[in-house]
Design an enzyme around this catalytic site. Structure first.
Site, short mmCIF file in Angstrom:
data_model
loop_
_atom_site.label_atom_id
_atom_site.label_comp_id
_atom_site.label_asym_id
_atom_site.label_seq_id
_atom_site.Cartn_x
_atom_site.Cartn_y
_atom_site.Cartn_z
N TYR A 50 0.83 -1.20 0.00
CA TYR A 50 0.00 0.00 0.00
C TYR A 50 0.87 1.26 0.00
CZ TYR A 50 -3.56 -3.38 1.55
OH TYR A 50 -4.39 -4.47 1.67
N HIS A 78 -0.07 -12.27 1.50
CA HIS A 78 -0.81 -11.30 0.71
C HIS A 78 -0.96 -11.77 -0.74
CE1 HIS A 78 -1.40 -6.70 -0.12
NE2 HIS A 78 -2.51 -7.40 -0.28
#
Length: 327
Positions: free
Chosen positions: A56, A144
């Site tokens: 992110y 992830h």
């Protein structure tokens, strides 16, 4: 705000969690003061679970979140981050990525993301995240998006996370994905505490009910549900709205509008119903909502406090808009 325990771990999360992708400049830039204010607003509303990832904003989300939380008592909140992408510095890198975006984030291209589900990659990722966060530990570590890296994820990355959990470096471990098949395999074949399932247990997509949620319930594991608005369609169903980050097909738009008509007929905003829906399942520990401003945080908390009449869910089932084994 109520808390729920993750599987058999000692980690408890609030039913509403703060998704920090947006304060990593997802799609548009967020001013530092506004990002900090969003975290402050979440805290004031009783949110005590915060989720981030190196992906992110090339670490920007972790840095901002760590800074915003650093003055809070460390035992009073839960923080999760993710492994599977490591950030390699780019020599002299300082410009923007293509079009000003780096895989969807408006950040200078100072690093490149590199998939790495090796044991060494997991350990490096955790060390780098701790440095960016400026905190002493990570409560939950997720693999992830290992969709295309199944062998390495199961045989290298997962054992490394298990070892880090045994050492107390992380409190709970799991995997986060936008699909249910591999998450169900993690529940069956490993000792994860929790899985983060995005977009697959919503008012428009109840596919997690097929295997994932029954498996979690049977094994005493937990599910955190993300993407409850399916990237926008369930927040504001209209022509041009997005579903899973692309233009929504007309059939899904029609279904969303039918659901909205039912919820509003009971005096309930569609967004409130979308937020509440996953929480009724016994395996669901909480819902993760991405927010970029104090107003968005306060809105989500207010929606969660609304009472949803049982008759609303009954009508959705009667109209064929919810599966019979759903809510």
């Amino acid at each position: 705000m109520r808390r729920r325990r993750l599987g058999s771990s000692a980690v408890e999360v609030t039913e509403l969690s703060f998704g920090a992708a947006a304060i990593g400049n997802l799609f548009t830039a967020v001013e530092p003061a506004r990002a900090a204010a969003a975290v402050d607003a979440a805290w004031d509303e009783g949110v005590r679970y915060f989720d981030t990832a190196p992906h992110y904003g090339l670490g920007l989300s972790e840095r901002r979140l760590g800074e915003a939380l650093r003055s809070r008592p460390r035992d009073s909140y839960v923080l999760s981050t993710k492994v599977g992408r490591v950030l390699d510095p780019l020599p002299g890198g300082s410009g923007d990525g293509p079009g000003g975006l780096s895989e969807g984030f408006v950040v200078p291209a100072t690093h490149r993301r590199r998939w790495d589900f090796s044991a060494d990659g997991v350990r490096r990722s955790i060390e780098d995240s701790l440095e960016r966060l400026g905190l002493d530990r990570i409560d939950i570590a997720y693999l992830h998006d290992p969709d295309d890296h199944a062998r390495a994820a199961f045989h290298e990355a997962y054992p490394a996370l298990e070892e880090l959990r045994a050492q107390g470096v992380v409190g709970a471990i799991g995997a986060g994905m936008n699909q249910t098949g591999m998450l169900t395999r993690f529940l069956r074949d490993t000792d994860v505490d929790v899985v983060l399932c995005a977009g697959r247990y919503t008012l428009l997509d109840q596919s997690a009910l097929d295997e994932l949620l029954p498996e979690a319930a049977a094994r005493g594991r937990s599910v955190v549900v993300g993407g409850v608005f399916n990237s926008g369609l369930l927040a504001d169903p209209r022509p041009g709205a997005t579903y899973d980050y692309t233009a929504a097909p007309l059939s899904l738009l029609d279904r969303a509008l039918r659901i909205k008509a039912v919820t509003e007929g009971h005096g309930v905003p569609l967004r409130a119903a979308a937020l509440h829906y996953p929480l009724a399942h016994p395996a669901v520990a909480g819902v993760l909502v991405g927010t970029r401003s104090p107003d968005e945080v306060r809105d989500a908390a207010a929606l969660l406090r609304r009472e949803i009449p049982d008759e609303l869910w009954d009508e959705l089932r009667t109209e064929g808009l919810l599966t019979e084994n759903g809510h």
